[in-house]
Scaffold this motif. Structure first.
Motif, PDB file in Angstrom:
ATOM      1  N   LEU A 181     -10.702   5.835   3.371  1.00  0.00           N
ATOM      2  CA  LEU A 181     -11.438   6.955   3.986  1.00  0.00           C
ATOM      3  C   LEU A 181     -12.869   6.504   4.231  1.00  0.00           C
ATOM      4  O   LEU A 181     -13.785   6.926   3.530  1.00  0.00           O
ATOM      5  CB  LEU A 181     -11.462   8.162   3.040  1.00  0.00           C
ATOM      6  N   TYR A 207       0.855  -1.188   0.000  1.00  0.00           N
ATOM      7  CA  TYR A 207       0.000   0.000   0.000  1.00  0.00           C
ATOM      8  C   TYR A 207       0.889   1.234   0.000  1.00  0.00           C
ATOM      9  O   TYR A 207       1.979   1.231   0.563  1.00  0.00           O
ATOM     10  CB  TYR A 207      -0.905   0.018   1.235  1.00  0.00           C
ATOM     11  N   TYR A 211      -3.361  10.698   2.059  1.00  0.00           N
ATOM     12  CA  TYR A 211      -4.277   9.570   1.862  1.00  0.00           C
ATOM     13  C   TYR A 211      -3.465   8.292   1.958  1.00  0.00           C
ATOM     14  O   TYR A 211      -2.499   8.108   1.225  1.00  0.00           O
ATOM     15  CB  TYR A 211      -4.972   9.632   0.496  1.00  0.00           C
ATOM     16  N   ASN A 212      -3.864   7.414   2.857  1.00  0.00           N
ATOM     17  CA  ASN A 212      -3.195   6.129   3.053  1.00  0.00           C
ATOM     18  C   ASN A 212      -4.088   5.041   2.465  1.00  0.00           C
ATOM     19  O   ASN A 212      -5.209   4.836   2.919  1.00  0.00           O
ATOM     20  CB  ASN A 212      -2.970   5.910   4.552  1.00  0.00           C
ATOM     21  N   GLU A 213      -3.582   4.341   1.438  1.00  0.00           N
ATOM     22  CA  GLU A 213      -4.381   3.311   0.771  1.00  0.00           C
ATOM     23  C   GLU A 213      -4.826   2.212   1.725  1.00  0.00           C
ATOM     24  O   GLU A 213      -5.936   1.693   1.600  1.00  0.00           O
ATOM     25  CB  GLU A 213      -3.586   2.694  -0.387  1.00  0.00           C
ATOM     26  N   GLU A 214      -3.984   1.846   2.659  1.00  0.00           N
ATOM     27  CA  GLU A 214      -4.316   0.766   3.590  1.00  0.00           C
ATOM     28  C   GLU A 214      -5.503   1.142   4.474  1.00  0.00           C
ATOM     29  O   GLU A 214      -6.355   0.313   4.777  1.00  0.00           O
ATOM     30  CB  GLU A 214      -3.100   0.417   4.447  1.00  0.00           C
ATOM     31  N   GLU A 215      -5.565   2.406   4.877  1.00  0.00           N
ATOM     32  CA  GLU A 215      -6.637   2.865   5.769  1.00  0.00           C
ATOM     33  C   GLU A 215      -7.892   3.291   5.021  1.00  0.00           C
ATOM     34  O   GLU A 215      -8.994   3.203   5.552  1.00  0.00           O
ATOM     35  CB  GLU A 215      -6.137   4.042   6.610  1.00  0.00           C
ATOM     36  N   ALA A 254     -11.167   0.707   3.280  1.00  0.00           N
ATOM     37  CA  ALA A 254      -9.757   0.417   3.549  1.00  0.00           C
ATOM     38  C   ALA A 254      -9.234  -0.482   2.441  1.00  0.00           C
ATOM     39  O   ALA A 254      -9.931  -1.381   1.976  1.00  0.00           O
ATOM     40  CB  ALA A 254      -9.612  -0.263   4.907  1.00  0.00           C
ATOM     41  N   SER A 290       1.099   5.714   0.310  1.00  0.00           N
ATOM     42  CA  SER A 290       0.489   6.929   0.824  1.00  0.00           C
ATOM     43  C   SER A 290       0.668   8.014  -0.224  1.00  0.00           C
ATOM     44  O   SER A 290       1.690   8.065  -0.909  1.00  0.00           O
ATOM     45  CB  SER A 290       1.153   7.354   2.137  1.00  0.00           C
TER      46      SER A 290
END
Length: 60
Positions: A25, A7, A19-23, A32, A9
């Motif tokens: 929005l 993932y 924006y963090n791909e793993e988390e 996630a 960011s």
């Protein structure tokens, strides 16, 4: 070793929001694990309202 790409960011070049791909929005309906490329093209930065084109991948 995993076959899945790591993932990433993505940082807004205007305001610095990340924006963090793993988390994802979840509050905006982006699950996630959602890759930045898979976010709709009309999505806007939640902090400063610029388009996706103003984001750059974070390299560590």
């Amino acid at each position: 070793m995993s076959d899945v790409a790591e993932y990433k960011s993505w940082v807004c070049l205007i305001c610095g929001w990340i924006y963090n791909e793993e988390e994802g929005l979840p509050d905006e309906g982006i699950a996630a694990g959602t890759r930045f490329a898979d976010i709709p093209d009309d999505w806007r930065c939640p902090l400063c309202d610029v388009s996706k084109s103003e984001f750059s991948v974070v390299e560590f």
